[in-house]
Design an enzyme around this catalytic site. Sequence first.
Site, PDB file in Angstrom:
ATOM      1  N   ASN A  86       0.921  -1.149   0.116  1.00 59.03           N
ATOM      2  CA  ASN A  86       0.009   0.025  -0.077  1.00 59.03           C
ATOM      3  C   ASN A  86       0.808   1.282  -0.062  1.00 59.03           C
ATOM      4  O   ASN A  86       0.505   2.492  -0.559  1.00 59.03           O
ATOM      5  CB  ASN A  86      -0.917  -0.015   1.019  1.00 59.03           C
ATOM      6  N   ASP A 133       1.857   1.214  -9.510  1.00 58.61           N
ATOM      7  CA  ASP A 133       0.740   0.385  -9.533  1.00 58.61           C
ATOM      8  C   ASP A 133       0.660  -0.914  -9.859  1.00 58.61           C
ATOM      9  O   ASP A 133      -0.103  -1.818  -9.359  1.00 58.61           O
ATOM     10  CB  ASP A 133      -0.370   1.284 -10.177  1.00 58.61           C
ATOM     11  N   GLU A 151      -6.886  -4.980  -2.133  1.00 52.83           N
ATOM     12  CA  GLU A 151      -7.345  -4.928  -3.337  1.00 52.83           C
ATOM     13  C   GLU A 151      -8.369  -3.496  -3.297  1.00 52.83           C
ATOM     14  O   GLU A 151      -8.513  -2.665  -4.263  1.00 52.83           O
ATOM     15  CB  GLU A 151      -8.672  -6.215  -3.397  1.00 52.83           C
ATOM     16  N   ASP A 154      -5.868  -0.349  -3.539  1.00 47.81           N
ATOM     17  CA  ASP A 154      -5.563  -0.373  -5.151  1.00 47.81           C
ATOM     18  C   ASP A 154      -6.843   0.192  -5.774  1.00 47.81           C
ATOM     19  O   ASP A 154      -6.764   1.207  -6.545  1.00 47.81           O
ATOM     20  CB  ASP A 154      -5.459  -1.614  -5.585  1.00 47.81           C
ATOM     21  N   HIS A 155      -8.005  -0.191  -5.866  1.00 45.14           N
ATOM     22  CA  HIS A 155      -9.194   0.300  -6.223  1.00 45.14           C
ATOM     23  C   HIS A 155      -9.152   1.801  -6.149  1.00 45.14           C
ATOM     24  O   HIS A 155      -9.647   2.633  -6.865  1.00 45.14           O
ATOM     25  CB  HIS A 155     -10.376  -0.431  -6.135  1.00 45.14           C
ATOM     26  N   ASP A 158      -6.847   3.886  -7.759  1.00 43.09           N
ATOM     27  CA  ASP A 158      -7.176   4.082  -9.087  1.00 43.09           C
ATOM     28  C   ASP A 158      -8.323   5.030  -9.365  1.00 43.09           C
ATOM     29  O   ASP A 158      -8.293   5.902 -10.462  1.00 43.09           O
ATOM     30  CB  ASP A 158      -7.461   2.576  -9.717  1.00 43.09           C
TER      31      ASP A 158
END
Length: 416
Positions: A86, A133, A151, A154-155, A158
């Site tokens: 992260n 990324d 997860e 990360d989303h 983004d």
Amino acid sequence: MSGHRSTRKRCGDSHPESPVGFGHMSTTGCVLNKLFQLPTPPLSRHQLKRLEEHRYQSAGRSLLEPLMQGYWEWLVGRVPSWIAPNLITIIGLSINICTTILLVFYCPTATEQAPLWAYIACACGLFIYQSLDAIDGKQARRTNSSSPLGELFDHGCDSLSTVFVVLGTCIAVQLGTNPDWMFFCCFAGTFMFYCAHWQTYVSGTLRFGIIDVTEVQIFIIIMHLLAVIGGPPFWQSMIPVLNIQMKLLPALCTVAGTIFSCTNYFRVIFTGGVGKNGSTIAGTSVLSPFLHIGSVITLAVMIYKKSAVQLFEKHPCLYILTFGFVSAKITNKLVVAHMTKSEMHLHDTAFIGPALLFLDQYFNSFIDEYIVLWIALIFSFFDLIRYCVSVCNQIASHLHIHVFRIKASTAHSNHH
């Protein structure tokens, strides 16, 4: 921009004590933590339980991904094993945001020309984000620190990066001279990203297209470099036969990409439901997520077209950022709904910012629209950060992990 390749990579980590996970907090840290924490936990006990059971599923791969794998493998090998996945992601996002803000500073209406080094910085910033990324998941597997929070984190990064990337692209080609096209390109980018996770909410599987985020990012990097080489004359030049300005070519590509991507997304949305009677993974209507993104875009269009002071035309960057933060938050809530197999509720504080602008126009701009836009921008940003910090902290506490730090036992075992 579909913007979802990166999640194949990892599932990071989090912290029960603080958003940053660096141990005991000072008094200032406690105050900041309370400031950026929701008064009540955003997730229920049942949602947290279902989050534990979540397993990441993906399908397909993009055109350039196999070619980039060698570089990504080499890059992750240079990263120390004690660095959390992260942390890699947030560093890349911060660089991406800072370099885009440089362009916003020099080109607030997306019609000006920034110093050449600013375009180079933005191209480099996007490449760095794309690289970091892509390796965060590899780092997670390498350090055995994968988790559902990674997860989601990360989303979330983004979703915010998408806003800044599309805005930076419009500035690079000086699309502010064509406000309708700039409006379309920016909202098409956030809409496609939302749809990528909408179809995941329906089918339970994140699907990657042959032309996906990696390809789009490389294309955008090239456009920033063209802004350095050709400058305004290049984007203002006419394309033979088509008889349109060069700057409209990226916009037309966006139209084609939107049609192509949305066709694939909605095919899955209407036919790929894995819930009862073809419903979503949470057993809800496959069309229910449209209410959220539809409300954002409807409000954005109405405020844009009804403004008596040409609010969007004069302040396009502030406008896009305001609604971009709103879109990022509802996208994050959609991802949470998917990972926890829960329903999305329409009532949300994210809509307060746009509502302020709408009501101000309804009452004949009782307060200067520019001032209200700034209020909406600040509120939307604060609302997004507060939600993200609260969700990360709650999940971290539940899973007994850290956000930006790998557990000592994990790091030690991988070091040896």
